[in-house]
Write an enzyme that holds these catalytic residues in place. Structure first.
Site: not given
Length: 230
Positions: A143, A173
């Site tokens: 992330y 992400k």
């Protein structure tokens, strides 16, 4: 290597954590939340305990309970429940990763630790590797959100050779406005079938042009549901 039931792509809802007026988690509405996403929005993938869900503001116990509720209520309704397990403490992040595997989550994601920050790529990858190893059967996602972590290591640099260190790595992400970095991530890893999930709602259309395979966001994406075939 971890292999999800189907590739994580298309629309992924970054879920909020519902609270009561007394600051307690309102678990009773999560089942309704699942039904709303599936039946009204047409979204069958969720990203739980991330930024929108204020995961880092919750206790470890609360994060585990929220994850359990989403997995339980989403069973046979949602395609994938990905749990964010990032924490400042490596041990806590590993504990959350193990818990996600135990309850039957479909993947885990981790942000960079942001108090004592990793100072280079190898330092960051070593942290991520230790977390991923705690749940070796689960797909692992990084992330990338430098505006909040303050960790400026470019995602393109991080991805170079990452599966050699983290065999369960499945994708990214990307929650940053640096579209050059995102485009290079896609261009330089086309053969690896990574999931490239874009996380800045306002720039999503630009990211699609550059090769995003999905979007993780908190805005209503109903009108975009035809952009990907699930």
């Amino acid at each position: 290597m971890a292999s999800p039931k189907k590739k994580l792509q298309g629309l992924v809802a970054a879920t909020i954590t519902p609270m009561t007026e007394h600051g307690e988690i309102n678990f009773s509405v999560i089942g309704q939340y699942v039904d709303y996403l599936v039946e009204v929005q047409g979204v069958k993938n969720v990203f739980v305990n991330g930024t929108t869900g204020e995961g880092l503001s919750l206790s470890i116990s609360e994060r585990c309970q929220v994850a359990e509720e989403w997995v339980t209520k989403g069973r046979n309704k949602l395609d994938q429940v990905v749990i964010h397990v990032g924490a400042l403490s490596l041990k806590e992040s590993q504990e959350l990763a193990q818990h996600a595997a135990k309850i039957g989550a479909d993947g885990i994601a981790v942000i960079a630790p942001f108090f004592l920050k990793p100072w280079n790529k190898d330092n960051l990858v070593n942290f991520l590797k230790e977390v991923a190893a705690a749940a070796p059967a689960l797909p692992f996602y990084y992330y990338h959100i430098p505006a909040l972590t303050g960790v400026k290591i470019r995602a393109e640099e991080l991805l170079d050779g990452i599966q050699d260190k983290i065999p369960t790595f499945q994708g990214l992400k990307f929650s940053d406005t640096d579209l050059l970095d995102f485009g290079q991530c896609v261009d330089q890893n086309q053969q690896r079938q990574f999931a490239f999930l874009f996380g800045v709602d306002e720039q999503l259309l630009s990211a699609l042009v550059m090769g995003a395979t999905g979007a993780v966001g908190s805005s209503a994406f109903k009108d975009l549901s035809t952009l990907w075939s699930n």
